[in-house]
Design a protein around this motif. Structure first.
Motif, mmCIF file in Angstrom:
data_model
loop_
_atom_site.group_PDB
_atom_site.id
_atom_site.type_symbol
_atom_site.label_atom_id
_atom_site.label_comp_id
_atom_site.label_asym_id
_atom_site.label_seq_id
_atom_site.Cartn_x
_atom_site.Cartn_y
_atom_site.Cartn_z
ATOM 1 N N ALA A 115 -38.214 8.392 -36.148
ATOM 2 C CA ALA A 115 -36.857 8.945 -36.205
ATOM 3 C C ALA A 115 -36.533 9.583 -37.546
ATOM 4 O O ALA A 115 -35.662 10.445 -37.643
ATOM 5 N N ARG A 116 -37.233 9.172 -38.589
ATOM 6 C CA ARG A 116 -36.986 9.769 -39.910
ATOM 7 C C ARG A 116 -37.289 11.269 -39.919
ATOM 8 O O ARG A 116 -36.633 12.033 -40.611
ATOM 9 N N SER A 117 -38.322 11.658 -39.181
ATOM 10 C CA SER A 117 -38.778 13.052 -39.266
ATOM 11 C C SER A 117 -38.611 13.859 -37.992
ATOM 12 O O SER A 117 -38.686 15.086 -38.029
ATOM 13 N N TYR A 118 -38.418 13.190 -36.863
ATOM 14 C CA TYR A 118 -38.411 13.920 -35.599
ATOM 15 C C TYR A 118 -37.196 13.572 -34.749
ATOM 16 O O TYR A 118 -36.697 12.446 -34.800
ATOM 17 N N VAL A 119 -36.772 14.541 -33.962
ATOM 18 C CA VAL A 119 -35.752 14.294 -32.946
ATOM 19 C C VAL A 119 -36.422 13.512 -31.810
ATOM 20 O O VAL A 119 -37.517 13.874 -31.368
ATOM 21 N N ASP A 143 -31.774 10.362 -30.173
ATOM 22 C CA ASP A 143 -30.814 11.375 -30.638
ATOM 23 C C ASP A 143 -30.038 11.986 -29.487
ATOM 24 O O ASP A 143 -28.968 12.560 -29.689
ATOM 25 N N ALA A 144 -30.590 11.928 -28.298
ATOM 26 C CA ALA A 144 -29.935 12.480 -27.109
ATOM 27 C C ALA A 144 -30.599 11.812 -25.910
ATOM 28 O O ALA A 144 -31.655 11.187 -26.059
ATOM 29 N N VAL A 145 -29.977 11.898 -24.760
ATOM 30 C CA VAL A 145 -30.601 11.402 -23.529
ATOM 31 C C VAL A 145 -30.885 12.603 -22.640
ATOM 32 O O VAL A 145 -29.968 13.246 -22.116
ATOM 33 N N LEU A 168 -33.128 21.117 -26.692
ATOM 34 C CA LEU A 168 -33.298 20.794 -28.113
ATOM 35 C C LEU A 168 -33.404 22.056 -28.972
ATOM 36 O O LEU A 168 -33.439 21.970 -30.201
#
Lengths: 233, 233
Positions: A115-119, A143-145, A168
Motif C-alpha cells: 500500500a505504500r507504493s501501489y494503489v 483504496d477502492a472496491v 483507476l
C-alpha cells in the motif's frame, strides 16, 4: 515486469486473500451445530459458485449480486445435506458467512507494504457490500472496491478486467492481477494486465492441490510478503 | 433520524470534504507563476463545472469522466485569461490539480471517529482515480469509492443516489448524504436518503456565502467533528 511500471494491484479475494473454506465452515458450525459436516457443506456450496455465475454470464439470469446467488444455491446445498428445514433467518445469516472470512496470515503484512507504493483494490466476483465487510473486519487497506458488481459482469468476462485499468485511470499494462487461480490470471492477461500467481495450497483443504507456480504469469509467489519483496517494497 | 438507524455515510467531496478553490489556486500558481490571478482562474474553472456535466446529463455528450471534462473546459478558461499558449503537458498537470486538494481541517478527525461505527464512501462527481488520489494524499478513511463514474451518471441524476444504498446493501433510509450544497441534499432526499448539511463558509472564498443551515436536512452542522458528535460517536 519491472516494479517501476506498476501503478496498481488488483486482487482476487476468495481463496487468494481470504480462506473461504475455513470461514464458511466456522460459521456453519456456529449456526447449524456440531452434527453437520461443516467443511463438506462449505465445499458443496463453493462448487455451485461457478455454475450459478454462469447463469448470469450466459444471460439466463439478469444481473444478480453474489449474495443473492449464494442465497439461491444454499437451498440446494441444505436439501442435499438433509437440512431442508433450516429456517429463513438462519439461511440469511449463513449467506453472511461469506462476509466474515479471515485473510491468510501473510495478507495484512504484505498488503501494508504494498500500500505504500501501489494503489490496491479487490477485483472479485463478491459484491461491494461483501468486500466492505471483509475489509472492515480485518483492516484490508483497499483504496477502492472494484469488481463484478461495479460493471455487472462476472469474471472471467473481459469487462471486469478492463474496468480495473479504466476506473483507476492507468494503462492495463501497469495493473497487476493477483490471484491463486490460473484461469483468472489467463483472462486478465488476455486483457493486457500483468499477472502474479499466489500459491494457496490450503484453499481446498487438500482435496485439490493447486500448482506451485504459473509459468505464464509475470510472477509466482507463495505469499503476499513475497509479492511485496518481488516488487521491491 | 436516530443514530441507530444509520449504517453508512456518503459524502459530496468538492467543497464538502476538500477545499477545491485553495488547492486549485495553489497548483495554478505553481504551474503558471505569480503573475496569474490564480483564485480567479480557479473560480472561472469551477463555474464551467455544472454546464460541462450538463452536456453529459442531457445526452449531448456520451459518458465522459470528470478529468476529461476538466481538460476540455480548461481550454476556455485559459483562453479567457489570455493564456492560450500554455502547452499541453502543463494543461495535463493543471487537470491533476483537482487530484491534489486538501481536506478542511475538521475532516480527518471527524471521519476517523465516524469510521468506527459507519461505512464511509465518497459520492462525488469526481472520477474514481481522482478520489483514490485525494484519499491517498490525505488518508481519507473511505471503505469504498462510490459516485458518478461507477454508474456513469452525474449528480443530481437519481441513479447516483440510488447506487449508494444498492451497492452498500442497505436501505436508502439508513444512508446519510453529507454535503455543503442544498441542491445535492434535496436530490438525495428525493431518493430516500437521510441528509446532513455541512456549513462551509469559505468554499467560494467569500464571494458567495452559503446558508448556515438547511431546514430540510435531518442535521445541519459546522464541521465533521460536530457531525460525529451528533451521531454519538
Amino acid at each position: 515486469m519491472t516494479a517501476v511500471d506498476v501503478r496498481a494491484l488488483v486482487f482476487d479475494v476468495f481463496g487468494t486473500v481470504v480462506d473461504w473454506r475455513g470461514g464458511v465452515a466456522r460459521e456453519v458450525r456456529r449456526l447449524l451445530g456440531p452434527s453437520v459436516d461443516a467443511a463438506a457443506l462449505a465445499d458443496d456450496w463453493r462448487e455451485r459458485y461457478v455454475p450459478s455465475m454462469e447463469q448470469v454470464r450466459s444471460g439466463e439470469l439478469p444481473w444478480t449480486p453474489l449474495d443473492a446467488l449464494h442465497r439461491a444455491s444454499l437451498s440446494a446445498v441444505l436439501a442435499d445435506a438433509g437440512l431442508a428445514s433450516v429456517p429463513a433467518e438462519v439461511r440469511d445469516e449463513l449467506v453472511l458467512a461469506w462476509h466474515r472470512l479471515d485473510p491468510w496470515p501473510d495478507v495484512l503484512p504484505g498488503l501494508r507494504r504494498l500500500a505504500r507504493s501501489y494503489v490496491l483494490a479487490p477485483l472479485s466476483n463478491g459484491n461491494v457490500a461483501l468486500q466492505v465487510d471483509l475489509a472492515r473486519r480485518s483492516g484490508l487497506p483497499w483504496d477502492a472496491v472494484l469488481g463484478a458488481e461495479v460493471v455487472r459482469h462476472y469474471k472471467p468476462d473481459p469487462e471486469v478486467y478492463d474496468s480495473a485499468a479504466e476506473l483507476l485511470g492507468v494503462p492495463p499494462s501497469s495493473v497487476v492481477m493477483v490471484a491463486a487461480h490460473l484461469d483468472d490470471l489467463a483472462a486478465a492477461r488476455a486483457r493486457g494486465l500483468r499477472t502474479a500467481y499466489v500459491h494457496r495450497p490450503d484453499e481446498f483443504g487438500g482435496r485439490v492441490v493447486p500448482p506451485s507456480s504459473d509459468p505464464d504469469a509475470d510472477l509466482s509467489v507463495a505469499s503476499f510478503e513475497e509479492l511485496a519483496e518481488a516488487l521491491g517494497v
